[in-house]
Structure formats: structure tokens, C-alpha cells
Enzyme design. Structure first.
Site, PDB file in Angstrom:
ATOM      1  N   HIS A  31       0.445  -1.358  -0.132  1.00  0.00           N
ATOM      2  CA  HIS A  31      -0.021   0.041   0.032  1.00  0.00           C
ATOM      3  C   HIS A  31       0.606   1.211   0.282  1.00  0.00           C
ATOM      4  O   HIS A  31       0.547   2.269  -0.902  1.00  0.00           O
ATOM      5  CB  HIS A  31      -1.179  -0.185   1.023  1.00  0.00           C
ATOM      6  CG  HIS A  31      -1.916  -0.833   1.564  1.00  0.00           C
ATOM      7  ND1 HIS A  31      -2.014  -1.810   2.148  1.00  0.00           N
ATOM      8  CD2 HIS A  31      -3.179  -1.323   0.533  1.00  0.00           C
ATOM      9  CE1 HIS A  31      -2.762  -3.005   1.723  1.00  0.00           C
ATOM     10  NE2 HIS A  31      -3.585  -2.348   0.963  1.00  0.00           N
ATOM     11  N   GLY A 138      -2.747  -1.794  -7.361  1.00  0.00           N
ATOM     12  CA  GLY A 138      -1.459  -2.364  -7.190  1.00  0.00           C
ATOM     13  C   GLY A 138      -2.041  -3.591  -8.330  1.00  0.00           C
ATOM     14  O   GLY A 138      -3.773  -4.335  -8.765  1.00  0.00           O
ATOM     15  N   ARG A 178      -3.923  -9.953   4.494  1.00  0.00           N
ATOM     16  CA  ARG A 178      -4.321 -11.522   4.195  1.00  0.00           C
ATOM     17  C   ARG A 178      -2.840 -12.635   5.088  1.00  0.00           C
ATOM     18  O   ARG A 178      -3.219 -13.557   5.604  1.00  0.00           O
ATOM     19  CB  ARG A 178      -4.956 -12.048   3.570  1.00  0.00           C
ATOM     20  CG  ARG A 178      -6.357 -11.581   3.128  1.00  0.00           C
ATOM     21  CD  ARG A 178      -7.364 -12.323   2.762  1.00  0.00           C
ATOM     22  NE  ARG A 178      -9.021 -11.856   3.042  1.00  0.00           N
ATOM     23  CZ  ARG A 178      -9.714 -10.924   2.360  1.00  0.00           C
ATOM     24  NH1 ARG A 178      -8.586 -11.243   1.048  1.00  0.00           N
ATOM     25  NH2 ARG A 178     -10.427 -10.739   2.544  1.00  0.00           N
TER      26      ARG A 178
END
Ligand code: PAF
Length: 273
Positions: A31, A138, A178
């Protein structure tokens, strides 16, 4: 960094060159790379943190999705992010239009039936209220980038989609919020996802595209406790699955979704041949 919580505060923004990075929080280096790339292009950057209920299935991890707002804020400040948008669910979801994407039923859409429609709906709302000049995403979420491209064209948003190569850990594992669900052993296993994508791409360049090669790779991943949901070669625009061919020509995405334990991971390689 200015924190924005309402549509009213957004309206008061007067940025000439605004780049928007949508996130669900639990920020990682991937990010932050999106923020840095936007800054390099001399945009002011607005990051949103919102765990979007519309894109989760009923047995998915909406309730347990990691929330790390305090750390996220510090990370964004360190990257000189200009604005952090923390919308209130009620205001954001109020009067939202239900989008339908042509890509909804492909790849990840097969085991996540309403996921991409949910993503498209929330991003449409964000683009309407934030009115950014660009949206930065992304490449790890390749299918999602196609959904957003489609959305921008469909509604004629004056917003440019900028995609940034996937950020990876040293092992090659694609960065993802995750990954935090993985144990150390699972993390090591997960690195095989990317190395197998690379090997498969190399095989395609060397031998042409053979379905048998794909099958063998899927067997190899399964042997390594990686439960493949799909692992296939697709056209990079239509997302149609590609037929076997000794002489492929075009733009392709070799993409996979797989589960390790209960954690669902995705990755891909985009290439032209
Ligand atoms: O990629 C994500 O984190 C989400 O799908 C997004 C783009 C923030 C929309 O909720």
C-alpha cells in the site's frame, strides 16, 4: 496529514492534482508503495480506509478483517500522505448504486460471487465524492484493476487508472493484509505460489502453452499444501481462458487463487508474447 470523515469535508478539498489510493486498512509495504508512487508523480494523495461490506460473502472474513488504524496512520504520515479518508459507513453506503461488472463471474468471481460488483459499487461512490484525478492500484489485484478500468469508461469519470507492480516479500510472496493470517510454516509454503507462476511462465516461453504443464504445476502446489482454487492462463483484457497453443501471441495474465489453511491468497504475472 489531514483526517477527513464526511462528504462535507471532502467538498472543501481544493486539490488540483489528487491521487486516490483506496484501501481496507491494515496497511503493508505494498500500500505504501502506491502512496510513494503517487507522490513521485507530484500528486496530493488521499488514502481511504474502509472495510467494504458489499464485497464480502457471508462466510468470508468481514467481521475479523484486521483493523490497525493507529499503526496505519503512522505509516501514512511517514510517507507524507496528505489526506486520510475514514468514511462513516452510513453516509458512504447511503443511496449507493449497485454496479454490475462484466468481469464479475470470472476468476475470483467464481468462488466470490458478488465480490467484484461490490468493489465496483464502492469505488463508483468514492470516485463520485472524492473526484480524484487518478486512482492508484496494485497489479496483484489484476482482475480488480480491470473492473475499475471498465467502471471509469462506463461512467466517463475524469480519472486516470495508474497500476503499480506487485510489492513482494524477499521470498517472492505477494504482499497482502491476509498474509498476517499465515503461520511461519504457511508463509514458507505460500512463497511457492509465486515461484510456480514464474516457472510456468518460463515454460510457456520455452515450449508454448500446454495444458499438461499447468496440470503438473497444480499437482505440485497441492503436494505442498496449497489448495488451488484456480491456476490458469487468461487473456489480459477479456479474462477468457486460453486454449493450448505452440505459438501464443498476445497479452496474457497467468493468475491463481489458492488457500493455505483458511487463508485465501491471489497472485499473477502479466506478460506479452
Ligand atoms: O483492494 C482492496 O483493498 C479493496 O478491494 C478496495 C479497492 C479498497 C475496495 O474496497
Amino acid at each position: 496529514m489531514k483526517i477527513i470523515k464526511s462528504n462535507k469535508e471532502l467538498e472543501a478539498l481544493n486539490s488540483k492534482k489528487l491521487a486516490f489510493v483506496p484501501t481496507m486498512g491494515n496497511l503493508h509495504a505494498g500500500h505504501l508503495k502506491l502512496v510513494s508512487e503517487a507522490k513521485k508523480l507530484e500528486y496530493e494523495v488521499i488514502v481511504s480506509i474502509f472495510v467494504n461490506p458489499l464485497q464480502f460473502g457471508k462466510d468470508e472474513d468481514f467481521d475479523s478483517y484486521p483493523k490497525t488504524l493507529k499503526e496505519d496512520k503512522l505509516k501514512l504520515i511517514s510517507k507524507e500522505c496528505d489526506y486520510l479518508f475514514l468514511p462513516k459507513s452510513k453516509e458512504l453506503l447511503n443511496g449507493i448504486h449497485q454496479e454490475t461488472s462484466r468481469y464479475n463471474n470470472f476468476l475470483c468471481g467464481i468462488d466470490r460471487p458478488e465480490h467484484f460488483n461490490g468493489v465496483a459499487s464502492i469505488i463508483r461512490k468514492f470516485l463520485e465524492i472524492i473526484k480524484p484525478n487518478s486512482i492508484i492500484m496494485g497489479e496483484k489485484d489484476f482482475q480488480q484493476t480491470l473492473v475499475i478500468k471498465e467502471l471509469i469508461i462506463k461512467h466517463n469519470f475524469k480519472c486516470k487508472l495508474i497500476t503499480i507492480p506487485t510489492a513482494r516479500e524477499n521470498s517472492g510472496l505477494a504482499m497482502s493484509s491476509r498474509n498476517n493470517y499465515l503461520t511461519e510454516t504457511e508463509r514458507m509454503q505460500a512463497a511457492k505460489i509465486y515461484s510456480t507462476l514464474v516457472d510456468t511462465k518460463n515454460l510457456i516461453f520455452k515450449n508454448g502453452f500446454k495444458r499438461k504443464d499447468l496440470k503438473n504445476k497444480i499437482i505440485y502446489l497441492k503436494k505442498n499444501n496449497i489448495n488451488v482454487i484456480y491456476f490458469d492462463l487468461f487473456d489480459a483484457e477479456s479474462l477468457e481462458s486460453i486454449n493450448e497453443s505452440p505459438h501464443l501471441k498476445g497479452n496474457f495474465v497467468l493468475a491463481t487463487a489458492a488457500k493455505i489453511g483458511n487463508t485465501r491468497l491471489i497472485d499473477n504475472i502479466v506478460f506479452s508474447i
